[in-house]
Scaffold this motif. Structure first.
Motif, PDB file in Angstrom:
ATOM      1  N   ALA A 117       0.831  -1.205   0.000  1.00 45.18           N
ATOM      2  CA  ALA A 117       0.000   0.000   0.000  1.00 45.18           C
ATOM      3  C   ALA A 117       0.865   1.254   0.000  1.00 45.18           C
ATOM      4  O   ALA A 117       0.523   2.264   0.608  1.00 45.18           O
ATOM      5  N   GLY A 118       2.024   1.166  -0.689  1.00 40.36           N
ATOM      6  CA  GLY A 118       2.873   2.339  -0.854  1.00 40.36           C
ATOM      7  C   GLY A 118       3.979   2.502   0.152  1.00 40.36           C
ATOM      8  O   GLY A 118       4.852   3.361  -0.010  1.00 40.36           O
ATOM      9  N   THR A 119       3.991   1.723   1.225  1.00 38.45           N
ATOM     10  CA  THR A 119       5.053   1.840   2.223  1.00 38.45           C
ATOM     11  C   THR A 119       5.778   0.517   2.391  1.00 38.45           C
ATOM     12  O   THR A 119       5.240  -0.550   2.081  1.00 38.45           O
ATOM     13  N   THR A 120       7.002   0.601   2.912  1.00 43.19           N
ATOM     14  CA  THR A 120       7.759  -0.623   3.163  1.00 43.19           C
ATOM     15  C   THR A 120       8.587  -0.466   4.430  1.00 43.19           C
ATOM     16  O   THR A 120       9.093   0.623   4.728  1.00 43.19           O
ATOM     17  N   PHE A 121       8.692  -1.541   5.210  1.00 43.57           N
ATOM     18  CA  PHE A 121       9.525  -1.561   6.412  1.00 43.57           C
ATOM     19  C   PHE A 121      10.963  -1.851   6.002  1.00 43.57           C
ATOM     20  O   PHE A 121      11.205  -2.694   5.135  1.00 43.57           O
ATOM     21  N   GLU A 181       0.574   0.673   9.107  1.00 44.73           N
ATOM     22  CA  GLU A 181       1.042   0.307   7.769  1.00 44.73           C
ATOM     23  C   GLU A 181       0.562  -1.102   7.399  1.00 44.73           C
ATOM     24  O   GLU A 181       0.387  -1.966   8.261  1.00 44.73           O
ATOM     25  N   GLY A 182       0.394  -1.319   6.098  1.00 43.41           N
ATOM     26  CA  GLY A 182      -0.067  -2.620   5.636  1.00 43.41           C
ATOM     27  C   GLY A 182       0.850  -3.756   6.057  1.00 43.41           C
ATOM     28  O   GLY A 182       0.401  -4.873   6.287  1.00 43.41           O
ATOM     29  N   GLY A 183       2.147  -3.489   6.157  1.00 45.11           N
ATOM     30  CA  GLY A 183       3.103  -4.530   6.515  1.00 45.11           C
ATOM     31  C   GLY A 183       3.267  -4.747   8.007  1.00 45.11           C
ATOM     32  O   GLY A 183       4.035  -5.624   8.427  1.00 45.11           O
ATOM     33  N   ALA A 184       2.572  -3.981   8.838  1.00 44.10           N
ATOM     34  CA  ALA A 184       2.680  -4.157  10.292  1.00 44.10           C
ATOM     35  C   ALA A 184       1.973  -5.447  10.695  1.00 44.10           C
ATOM     36  O   ALA A 184       0.786  -5.619  10.441  1.00 44.10           O
ATOM     37  N   ASN A 185       2.711  -6.353  11.333  1.00 45.40           N
ATOM     38  CA  ASN A 185       2.121  -7.631  11.723  1.00 45.40           C
ATOM     39  C   ASN A 185       1.969  -7.724  13.241  1.00 45.40           C
ATOM     40  O   ASN A 185       2.112  -6.726  13.950  1.00 45.40           O
TER      41      ASN A 185
END
Length: 228
Positions: A117-121, A181-185
């Motif tokens: 969704a446009g962001t990355t860790f 963020e989408g990548g937050a787990n």
């Protein structure tokens, strides 16, 4: 025992530890030297394995504990500046002055691109090699350390390493993760660290970044195959 003695003992006890752990101790030492602060030390942070530096950088009487921030749920979590000291945030972001690194599964990278969704860790490029070394060649251990899951680096999976320059991540608004963020787990905790004390940040990745074909690369980032 004074605060300076405590921080010095912590730093000395970590001299034989990996670089990223020593740097965390040094950051804590610098926080202890601050004479004028808008925060107070918080000793009742109840998230599991919260790094020591976070305890000193948490704003007193703000959100009280990381669990309260996490508990608000995705899309509702507050901005880090609401509960973290400004100096703490600045020091954390400076750890990425040498650029940022991210690992992808090649299949997922080719299908979904370099951002969620446009962001990355990302992790600090200057520290990633020592983090990899501290895993001792154990693929499962490395995956757990980086918050990617113990099966992320499983044999037979093509992994791509992406290294982004400082200019690229700064241009992408490098910032502390908010947890929305989408990548937050499920492993996400406030403060910019994974539970094992490894630093992380997020930035808005350029859509033209690509690692689907590591031999080609993209206009942002250097992509190459990686084997633990």
């Amino acid at each position: 025992m004074g605060m300076s003695q405590v921080t010095r003992q912590i730093k000395d006890s970590l001299d034989g530890m990996p670089v990223h752990v020593r740097q965390l101790a040094e950051m804590f030492r610098k926080h202890g030297q601050k004479q004028q602060r808008n925060t107070g030390r918080v000793d009742d942070l109840d998230a599991t394995d919260v790094p020591e530096a976070l305890r000193d950088g948490w704003k007193k009487d703000s959100w009280h504990t990381p669990d309260r921030v996490v508990g608000t749920g995705k899309s509702n979590r507050p901005y880090p500046a609401e509960y973290l000291d400004a100096d703490y945030i600045e020091q954390h972001i400076r750890r990425f002055d040498g650029g940022a690194t991210r690992f992808y599964k090649q299949d997922s990278l080719g299908k979904y691109g370099p951002g969620n969704a446009g962001t990355t860790f990302v992790f600090p490029t200057s520290e990633i090699d020592s983090i990899i070394e501290s895993a001792g060649g154990n693929r499962e251990r490395l995956g757990e350390m980086l918050g990617l899951g113990k099966d992320f680096f499983e044999p037979g999976t093509t992994i791509v390493r992406a290294d982004f320059s400082y200019d690229e991540i700064a241009g992408g608004n490098l910032r502390m993760p908010r947890g929305n963020e989408g990548g937050a787990n499920a492993q996400w905790i406030p403060g910019g660290y994974l539970p094992e004390g490894i630093p992380e940040a997020v930035f808005t990745v350029n859509p033209s970044s690509t690692g689907a074909n590591p031999s080609v690369g993209g206009t942002w980032g250097q992509f190459s195959e990686f084997t633990p």
